[in-house]
Design a protein around this motif. Structure first.
Motif, PDB file in Angstrom:
ATOM      1  N   LEU A  67       0.831  -1.199   0.000  1.00 19.08           N
ATOM      2  CA  LEU A  67       0.000   0.000   0.000  1.00 19.08           C
ATOM      3  C   LEU A  67       0.869   1.255   0.000  1.00 19.08           C
ATOM      4  N   GLU A  68       1.952   1.214   0.741  1.00 17.02           N
ATOM      5  CA  GLU A  68       2.864   2.349   0.780  1.00 17.02           C
ATOM      6  C   GLU A  68       3.470   2.612  -0.600  1.00 17.02           C
ATOM      7  N   GLU A  69       3.838   1.565  -1.316  1.00 16.80           N
ATOM      8  CA  GLU A  69       4.408   1.723  -2.649  1.00 16.80           C
ATOM      9  C   GLU A  69       3.372   2.261  -3.624  1.00 16.80           C
ATOM     10  N   LEU A  70       2.135   1.778  -3.526  1.00 18.91           N
ATOM     11  CA  LEU A  70       1.060   2.275  -4.386  1.00 18.91           C
ATOM     12  C   LEU A  70       0.802   3.749  -4.128  1.00 18.91           C
ATOM     13  N   LEU A  71       0.801   4.121  -2.856  1.00 21.28           N
ATOM     14  CA  LEU A  71       0.593   5.514  -2.497  1.00 21.28           C
ATOM     15  C   LEU A  71       1.722   6.389  -3.037  1.00 21.28           C
ATOM     16  N   ARG A  72       2.935   5.917  -2.910  1.00 20.31           N
ATOM     17  CA  ARG A  72       4.081   6.682  -3.399  1.00 20.31           C
ATOM     18  C   ARG A  72       4.018   6.855  -4.921  1.00 20.31           C
ATOM     19  N   GLN A  73       3.652   5.800  -5.642  1.00 21.65           N
ATOM     20  CA  GLN A  73       3.557   5.891  -7.091  1.00 21.65           C
ATOM     21  C   GLN A  73       2.458   6.860  -7.519  1.00 21.65           C
ATOM     22  N   THR A  74       1.335   6.818  -6.802  1.00 19.84           N
ATOM     23  CA  THR A  74       0.229   7.722  -7.127  1.00 19.84           C
ATOM     24  C   THR A  74       0.624   9.173  -6.909  1.00 19.84           C
ATOM     25  N   LEU A  75       1.291   9.432  -5.796  1.00 23.08           N
ATOM     26  CA  LEU A  75       1.692  10.806  -5.499  1.00 23.08           C
ATOM     27  C   LEU A  75       2.771  11.284  -6.469  1.00 23.08           C
ATOM     28  N   ASN A  76       3.699  10.412  -6.808  1.00 20.78           N
ATOM     29  CA  ASN A  76       4.765  10.800  -7.724  1.00 20.78           C
ATOM     30  C   ASN A  76       4.261  11.017  -9.143  1.00 20.78           C
ATOM     31  N   ALA A  77       3.098  10.425  -9.473  1.00 21.66           N
ATOM     32  CA  ALA A  77       2.532  10.596 -10.815  1.00 21.66           C
ATOM     33  C   ALA A  77       2.022  12.016 -11.037  1.00 21.66           C
ATOM     34  N   THR A  78       1.760  12.739  -9.939  1.00 27.02           N
ATOM     35  CA  THR A  78       1.288  14.120 -10.046  1.00 27.02           C
ATOM     36  C   THR A  78       2.507  15.016 -10.204  1.00 27.02           C
ATOM     37  N   THR A  79       2.971  15.142 -11.412  1.00 24.92           N
ATOM     38  CA  THR A  79       4.200  15.869 -11.694  1.00 24.92           C
ATOM     39  C   THR A  79       3.948  16.980 -12.698  1.00 24.92           C
ATOM     40  N   LEU A  80       5.020  17.723 -13.011  1.00 21.74           N
ATOM     41  CA  LEU A  80       4.925  18.789 -14.008  1.00 21.74           C
ATOM     42  C   LEU A  80       4.505  18.227 -15.359  1.00 21.74           C
ATOM     43  N   THR A  81       4.982  17.042 -15.677  1.00 23.67           N
ATOM     44  CA  THR A  81       4.622  16.424 -16.959  1.00 23.67           C
ATOM     45  C   THR A  81       3.121  16.198 -17.057  1.00 23.67           C
ATOM     46  N   SER A  82       2.522  15.712 -15.960  1.00 27.96           N
ATOM     47  CA  SER A  82       1.074  15.480 -15.974  1.00 27.96           C
ATOM     48  C   SER A  82       0.310  16.784 -16.093  1.00 27.96           C
ATOM     49  N   LEU A  83       0.826  17.854 -15.490  1.00 31.32           N
ATOM     50  CA  LEU A  83       0.173  19.159 -15.600  1.00 31.32           C
ATOM     51  C   LEU A  83       0.174  19.641 -17.044  1.00 31.32           C
ATOM     52  N   VAL A  84       1.314  19.538 -17.683  1.00 35.73           N
ATOM     53  CA  VAL A  84       1.419  19.963 -19.081  1.00 35.73           C
ATOM     54  C   VAL A  84       0.496  19.128 -19.960  1.00 35.73           C
ATOM     55  N   LEU A  85       0.441  17.825 -19.697  1.00 33.21           N
ATOM     56  CA  LEU A  85      -0.413  16.942 -20.485  1.00 33.21           C
ATOM     57  C   LEU A  85      -1.880  17.334 -20.363  1.00 33.21           C
ATOM     58  N   VAL A  86      -2.322  17.612 -19.134  1.00 37.28           N
ATOM     59  CA  VAL A  86      -3.722  17.998 -18.931  1.00 37.28           C
ATOM     60  C   VAL A  86      -4.001  19.344 -19.590  1.00 37.28           C
ATOM     61  N   CYS A  87      -3.058  20.269 -19.521  1.00 38.54           N
ATOM     62  CA  CYS A  87      -3.236  21.564 -20.195  1.00 38.54           C
ATOM     63  C   CYS A  87      -3.429  21.361 -21.690  1.00 38.54           C
ATOM     64  N   LEU A  88      -2.660  20.454 -22.274  1.00 32.95           N
ATOM     65  CA  LEU A  88      -2.791  20.170 -23.710  1.00 32.95           C
ATOM     66  C   LEU A  88      -4.146  19.535 -24.017  1.00 32.95           C
ATOM     67  N   ILE A  89      -4.582  18.627 -23.144  1.00 33.10           N
ATOM     68  CA  ILE A  89      -5.892  17.993 -23.337  1.00 33.10           C
ATOM     69  C   ILE A  89      -7.001  19.036 -23.237  1.00 33.10           C
ATOM     70  N   ALA A  90      -6.916  19.912 -22.224  1.00 37.54           N
ATOM     71  CA  ALA A  90      -7.924  20.952 -22.048  1.00 37.54           C
ATOM     72  C   ALA A  90      -7.948  21.893 -23.249  1.00 37.54           C
ATOM     73  N   ALA A  91      -6.765  22.251 -23.734  1.00 37.29           N
ATOM     74  CA  ALA A  91      -6.685  23.130 -24.901  1.00 37.29           C
ATOM     75  C   ALA A  91      -7.308  22.457 -26.122  1.00 37.29           C
ATOM     76  N   THR A  92      -7.041  21.165 -26.294  1.00 35.59           N
ATOM     77  CA  THR A  92      -7.602  20.427 -27.423  1.00 35.59           C
ATOM     78  C   THR A  92      -9.115  20.377 -27.362  1.00 35.59           C
ATOM     79  N   VAL A  93      -9.652  20.093 -26.160  1.00 34.44           N
ATOM     80  CA  VAL A  93     -11.109  20.055 -25.990  1.00 34.44           C
ATOM     81  C   VAL A  93     -11.710  21.425 -26.291  1.00 34.44           C
ATOM     82  N   GLY A  94     -11.053  22.483 -25.797  1.00 39.06           N
ATOM     83  CA  GLY A  94     -11.549  23.821 -26.057  1.00 39.06           C
ATOM     84  C   GLY A  94     -11.555  24.171 -27.531  1.00 39.06           C
TER      85      GLY A  94
END
Length: 305
Positions: A67-94
């Motif tokens: 569970l600790e490893e799963l939690l760490r992976q989930t938290l580490n997935a929230t990175t600058l790369t994911s932010l940029v990716l979501v911004c691109l997705i939002a821009a595409t939808v718009g």
């Protein structure tokens, strides 16, 4: 049905937004900013606030290795790369929906919200009042990232999808937020501050959208119950649980004449408060993101049906 829909669109196109409609997002932004100041003052600059906050963070920890490893992976997935990716997705939808204004608003709230969090985290001092030398961690960068990307997707999606998207986003944000406290990365006040930062920038982004389209018909709309009811129920449960937990903590403090000790009660109190704040923030965001102008435009573009 087609006649009723057309009548509704024509009725809306005969109206113009009033001052209250334009000023509402600004008011929300100001309230969120004041809440951020109050959160910092109470939980960072007072002894009792620091102790309650830290006790909630230290009330439990992850003991299960998987569970600790799963939690760490989930938290580490929230990175600058994911932010940029979501911004691109939002821009595409718009762009696909021909709503460039919403795509820009989504990008602004994500980028400005996360930048503000990093500046505040580095700039705000944290006096050592609880006897622990932990550095300042307010606001939470992980929570800011999770909430901002969820807010961004809600605002660019069609009206029919905003409610379900808000529920998924709220669940994801709450999981990240509580996970950071469970892993002892953040205190509950860090989470509250992060949500207030995102809400403040989100409200400013909505104000910009409304200002740009001020010459077109608009009237405040109502979000679907699919999104609002679960959020209201969560807040209705989380708020009293938090209050009761705080009162019990205060009572224990008064009886022992010492600061409250970390316990499962303090963690549950903090987790309940986080769940309630997340629900309230997303409930407010759904109301801000729901606009009869946008709905009328979507209905008109959809044609008879």
């Amino acid at each position: 049905m087609t006649t009723l829909s057309s009548d509704r669109v024509r009725a809306q196109t005969s109206r113009r937004p009033g001052a209250a409609y334009l000023a509402a997002p600004l008011l929300v932004s100001v309230i969120a900013g004041l809440g951020l100041v109050a959160t910092y003052h109470v939980f960072v600059r007072t002894i009792s606030g620091q102790w309650l906050d830290t006790a909630a963070m230290l009330g439990t920890e992850v003991h299960h290795a998987r569970l600790e490893e799963l939690l760490r992976q989930t938290l580490n997935a929230t990175t600058l790369t994911s932010l940029v990716l979501v911004c691109l997705i939002a821009a595409t939808v718009g762009v696909v929906r021909k709503r460039i204004d919403l795509a820009i608003a989504a990008a602004v709230l994500v980028l400005a919200g996360n930048a503000t969090t990093q500046v505040l985290k580095d700039w705000l001092p944290r006096p050592t009042l609880d006897g622990l030398t932990y550095p300042n961690s307010l606001p939470s960068g992980h929570t800011t990232a999770a909430a901002s990307v969820a807010f961004a997707l809600v605002i660019v999606l069609p009206a029919a999808l905003r409610g379900p998207a808000a529920l998924v986003g709220a669940g994801y944000t709450a999981a990240i937020a509580i996970g950071t406290v469970w892993a002892r990365w953040h205190r509950p006040s860090d989470i509250i501050a992060a949500l207030l930062v995102v809400l403040a920038w989100g409200a400013l982004a909505v104000f910009g959208v409304r200002l740009l389209r001020a010459r077109r018909a608009a009237a405040p709309g109502r979000p679907s119950r699919i999104g609002t009811l679960p959020l209201l129920v969560t807040a209705a449960i989380g708020v009293p649980v938090t209050v009761i937990g705080l009162l019990l903590g205060k009572s224990a403090d008064a009886m022992t004449a010492a600061s409250p000790e970390p316990s499962r009660l303090t963690f549950v109190t903090g987790a309940a408060g986080i769940a309630a704040i997340v629900a309230i923030a997303f409930f407010g965001w759904l109301w801000l993101a729901t606009d009869d102008l946008w709905l009328a435009t979507e209905d008109a573009d959809a044609g008879p049906g």
